[in-house]
Design a protein around this motif. Sequence first.
Motif, PDB file in Angstrom:
ATOM      1  N   ASN A   1      46.548 -75.179  -9.549  1.00 39.01           N
ATOM      2  CA  ASN A   1      45.999 -74.656 -10.807  1.00 39.01           C
ATOM      3  C   ASN A   1      46.097 -73.139 -10.864  1.00 39.01           C
ATOM      4  O   ASN A   1      46.449 -72.566 -11.896  1.00 39.01           O
ATOM      5  CB  ASN A   1      44.545 -75.102 -10.984  1.00 39.01           C
ATOM      6  N   GLU A   2      45.809 -72.485  -9.736  1.00 35.24           N
ATOM      7  CA  GLU A   2      45.903 -71.031  -9.681  1.00 35.24           C
ATOM      8  C   GLU A   2      47.341 -70.568  -9.906  1.00 35.24           C
ATOM      9  O   GLU A   2      47.595 -69.601 -10.629  1.00 35.24           O
ATOM     10  CB  GLU A   2      45.389 -70.532  -8.330  1.00 35.24           C
TER      11      GLU A   2
ATOM     12  N   ASP B   1      43.432 -76.848  -6.269  1.00 38.61           N
ATOM     13  CA  ASP B   1      42.987 -75.488  -6.617  1.00 38.61           C
ATOM     14  C   ASP B   1      44.161 -74.515  -6.593  1.00 38.61           C
ATOM     15  O   ASP B   1      44.317 -73.703  -7.511  1.00 38.61           O
ATOM     16  CB  ASP B   1      41.910 -75.005  -5.644  1.00 38.61           C
TER      17      ASP B   1
ATOM     18  N   VAL C   1      49.717 -72.141 -11.522  1.00 39.06           N
ATOM     19  CA  VAL C   1      50.075 -72.379 -12.928  1.00 39.06           C
ATOM     20  C   VAL C   1      49.461 -71.268 -13.789  1.00 39.06           C
ATOM     21  O   VAL C   1      50.130 -70.707 -14.649  1.00 39.06           O
ATOM     22  CB  VAL C   1      49.610 -73.784 -13.389  1.00 39.06           C
ATOM     23  N   ASN C   2      48.181 -70.947 -13.530  1.00 35.89           N
ATOM     24  CA  ASN C   2      47.513 -69.907 -14.316  1.00 35.89           C
ATOM     25  C   ASN C   2      48.170 -68.547 -14.154  1.00 35.89           C
ATOM     26  O   ASN C   2      48.179 -67.736 -15.075  1.00 35.89           O
ATOM     27  CB  ASN C   2      46.021 -69.821 -13.932  1.00 35.89           C
ATOM     28  N   ARG C   3      48.724 -68.281 -12.978  1.00 34.63           N
ATOM     29  CA  ARG C   3      49.407 -67.003 -12.727  1.00 34.63           C
ATOM     30  C   ARG C   3      50.861 -67.022 -13.202  1.00 34.63           C
ATOM     31  O   ARG C   3      51.562 -66.024 -13.083  1.00 34.63           O
ATOM     32  CB  ARG C   3      49.378 -66.671 -11.239  1.00 34.63           C
TER      33      ARG C   3
END
Length: 159
Positions: free
Chosen positions: A150-151, A147, A153-155
């Motif tokens: 992924n967070e 989690d 990478v998304n940021r």
Amino acid sequence: MVEEALKYFGNMTDIGIQPNVAVYTALIDGLCKNNSIQAAKKLFDDMSDKGMIPDKNVYTALIDGNLKHGNVQEALSLRDRMIDLGLEFDLPAYTSLIWGLSQCGQVQQARKFLDEMIGKGIIPDEILCICLLRKYYELGNMDEAIDLQNEMVNRGLLI
């Protein structure tokens, strides 16, 4: 080398030169890095007793030193005191706190401060993000690690 610096520090006061916050900061940081946390705390107290106001760099060095010695509660107490005094909790302070907490196995607290840091617009470097992720994996917290990864990478914190 730290012993020599302390000797010169003692000589300063003997000849009437009063050390300033920068001198105390350098000595406290050196003592913390030299595994002399008790001596650093004593110097911090001495500094305060002489009416000098420790700056964010002094607190950051003590937070870092305490966490490297596993003194989580003392480090968090210093962080709270720093905030209460209105001192800016900046990138180096957050980095020391998050890295240190993760090394002490306190990944949930480290994550909380990472989120706080990002919420204030302070962007962590990739090394800090990887350090925290690695600790999640080492502790077997796979779901939380995925989690977080992924967070990040998304940021745009990790590629």
